[in-house]
Design a protein around this motif. Structure first.
Motif, PDB file in Angstrom:
ATOM      1  N   MET A   1       0.846  -1.196   0.000  1.00 31.52           N
ATOM      2  CA  MET A   1       0.000   0.000   0.000  1.00 31.52           C
ATOM      3  C   MET A   1       0.881   1.245   0.000  1.00 31.52           C
ATOM      4  N   PRO A   2       1.144   1.806  -1.180  1.00 27.87           N
ATOM      5  CA  PRO A   2       2.033   2.976  -1.266  1.00 27.87           C
ATOM      6  C   PRO A   2       1.575   4.143  -0.411  1.00 27.87           C
ATOM      7  N   GLN A   3       0.260   4.365  -0.335  1.00 30.37           N
ATOM      8  CA  GLN A   3      -0.231   5.491   0.452  1.00 30.37           C
ATOM      9  C   GLN A   3       0.071   5.319   1.929  1.00 30.37           C
ATOM     10  N   LEU A   4      -0.051   4.093   2.404  1.00 27.17           N
ATOM     11  CA  LEU A   4       0.275   3.815   3.805  1.00 27.17           C
ATOM     12  C   LEU A   4       1.754   4.084   4.063  1.00 27.17           C
ATOM     13  N   ASP A   6       3.734   6.094   2.400  1.00 19.51           N
ATOM     14  CA  ASP A   6       3.962   7.543   2.340  1.00 19.51           C
ATOM     15  C   ASP A   6       3.533   8.204   3.640  1.00 19.51           C
ATOM     16  N   PHE A   7       2.418   7.771   4.182  1.00 21.22           N
ATOM     17  CA  PHE A   7       1.935   8.332   5.450  1.00 21.22           C
ATOM     18  C   PHE A   7       2.946   8.070   6.565  1.00 21.22           C
ATOM     19  N   LEU A   8       3.431   6.848   6.645  1.00 20.26           N
ATOM     20  CA  LEU A   8       4.367   6.484   7.704  1.00 20.26           C
ATOM     21  C   LEU A   8       5.682   7.242   7.576  1.00 20.26           C
ATOM     22  N   LEU A   9       6.176   7.386   6.345  1.00 19.94           N
ATOM     23  CA  LEU A   9       7.413   8.143   6.128  1.00 19.94           C
ATOM     24  C   LEU A   9       7.243   9.600   6.531  1.00 19.94           C
ATOM     25  N   ALA A  26      -3.629   2.813  11.052  1.00 19.11           N
ATOM     26  CA  ALA A  26      -4.556   1.676  11.022  1.00 19.11           C
ATOM     27  C   ALA A  26      -5.984   2.147  10.793  1.00 19.11           C
ATOM     28  N   GLN A  27      -6.354   3.223  11.451  1.00 18.13           N
ATOM     29  CA  GLN A  27      -7.715   3.744  11.321  1.00 18.13           C
ATOM     30  C   GLN A  27      -7.942   4.368   9.944  1.00 18.13           C
ATOM     31  N   GLU A  28      -6.983   5.153   9.491  1.00 21.57           N
ATOM     32  CA  GLU A  28      -7.159   5.875   8.230  1.00 21.57           C
ATOM     33  C   GLU A  28      -7.185   4.944   7.024  1.00 21.57           C
ATOM     34  N   TYR A  29      -6.401   3.873   7.082  1.00 28.95           N
ATOM     35  CA  TYR A  29      -6.313   2.978   5.928  1.00 28.95           C
ATOM     36  C   TYR A  29      -7.083   1.675   6.127  1.00 28.95           C
ATOM     37  N   GLY A  30      -7.749   1.557   7.274  1.00 29.54           N
ATOM     38  CA  GLY A  30      -8.617   0.411   7.514  1.00 29.54           C
ATOM     39  C   GLY A  30      -7.907  -0.923   7.536  1.00 29.54           C
ATOM     40  N   ALA A  39       4.500  -2.870   7.807  1.00 27.46           N
ATOM     41  CA  ALA A  39       4.803  -1.835   6.815  1.00 27.46           C
ATOM     42  C   ALA A  39       5.882  -0.885   7.330  1.00 27.46           C
ATOM     43  N   ILE A  40       5.804  -0.542   8.609  1.00 29.18           N
ATOM     44  CA  ILE A  40       6.822   0.330   9.211  1.00 29.18           C
ATOM     45  C   ILE A  40       8.202  -0.309   9.099  1.00 29.18           C
TER      46      ILE A  40
END
Length: 272
Positions: A1-4, A6-9, A26-30, A39-40
């Protein structure tokens, strides 16, 4: 999940992702917290909860721990400490196997027990505790007694098994099952002020050697009892062995056992 990713970075600070941002992701990407944690680590970041591991466990090794699956047989005196330490270490998948419920005589030493939990199933309490301690860790509770008849099914797919049982028959059966599955077994036993720990790899006859003079009946722990501190010591040594096994580091307690005497604060290495 590229968006996830990007969010973590974007949220990381000095390579660390805080627990609040892990929850937000977790909440934002379900997705489950376990997915976020993986992912981290795959992004070469580190959940902030593990920052004190960094000097001895690299990020890639932390990912390896998270992808590991460990079964703990017993959720009592040894097992409660073992489960909690493995979860805090970051082992991602745990299987807790125990048929018992908490009784009043458990209260002096079993980490998961309390007066409010008397009569409750031990593995269910373990499930709740691990979810509280590290919600990114998945614990599977199994309320049965593991033996040589069901062991192969119960332990299929695990990377390591940890012995936290309280009788010799169960230990010997467990060693037999692990041998058949070609899975490493970390053994620990306690009684009163005393205890020992050993690691058994496939092909070793360590358990049979340790208990070669056993002729049946209850183990010495039934005679000497156990205080609050002995299981914590043995459990910590067992978890250290599990960590080394999973990361392929250090010198294992293989073909030897570490025996400790807390009454006189003596530790002996005994060849097997």
């Amino acid at each position: 999940m590229p968006q996830l990713i990007d969010f973590l970075l974007a949220q990381a600070s000095d390579g660390l992702v805080s627990w609040s941002n892990q929850q937000r992701a977790a909440q934002e990407y379900g997705v489950p917290l376990a997915v976020v944690e993986e992912a981290i680590l795959k992004a070469d970041l580190l959940p902030a909860r593990y920052q004190r591991n960094q000097q001895m466990i690299s990020t890639s090794q932390q990912l390896r721990l998270f992808r590991s699956k460990v079964a703990v047989i017993g959720a009592g005196g040894l097992g409660g400490y073992i489960l909690e330490q493995l979860a805090r270490l970051g082992v991602g998948q745990l299987v807790s196997i125990d048929a018992d419920v908490f009784e009043e005589n458990n209260l002096n030493r079993q980490l998961l027990s309390s007066p409010a939990k008397l009569g409750r199933v031990k593995v269910e309490v373990a499930f709740e505790r691990i979810a509280e301690v590290n919600p990114a860790v998945t614990l599977k509770p199994v309320q049965v007694m593991c033996d040589k008849h069901n062991g192969a099914e119960l332990l299929a797919g695990v990377d390591c098994v940890v012995d936290a049982v309280d009788n010799v028959t169960a230990r010997l059966d467990l060693a037999e099952v692990c041998q058949s599955l070609q899975v490493p077994l970390v053994h620990g036993a306690i009684a009163g002020w005393y205890g020992h720990v050993a690691t058994i790899l496939p092909g070793d006859a360590t358990m049979q050697t340790i208990y070669r003079h056993w002729q049946g009946g209850k183990g010495v722990e039934q005679q000497l009892g156990n205080p609050s501190f002995t299981p914590a010591v043995a459990a910590s040594l067992e978890v250290a062995e599990v960590c080394k096994l999973l990361l392929d580091q250090g010198r294992l307690l293989r073909n030897r056992k570490l025996a400790f005497n807390l009454l006189h604060m003596e530790v002996d290495e005994i060849p097997l």
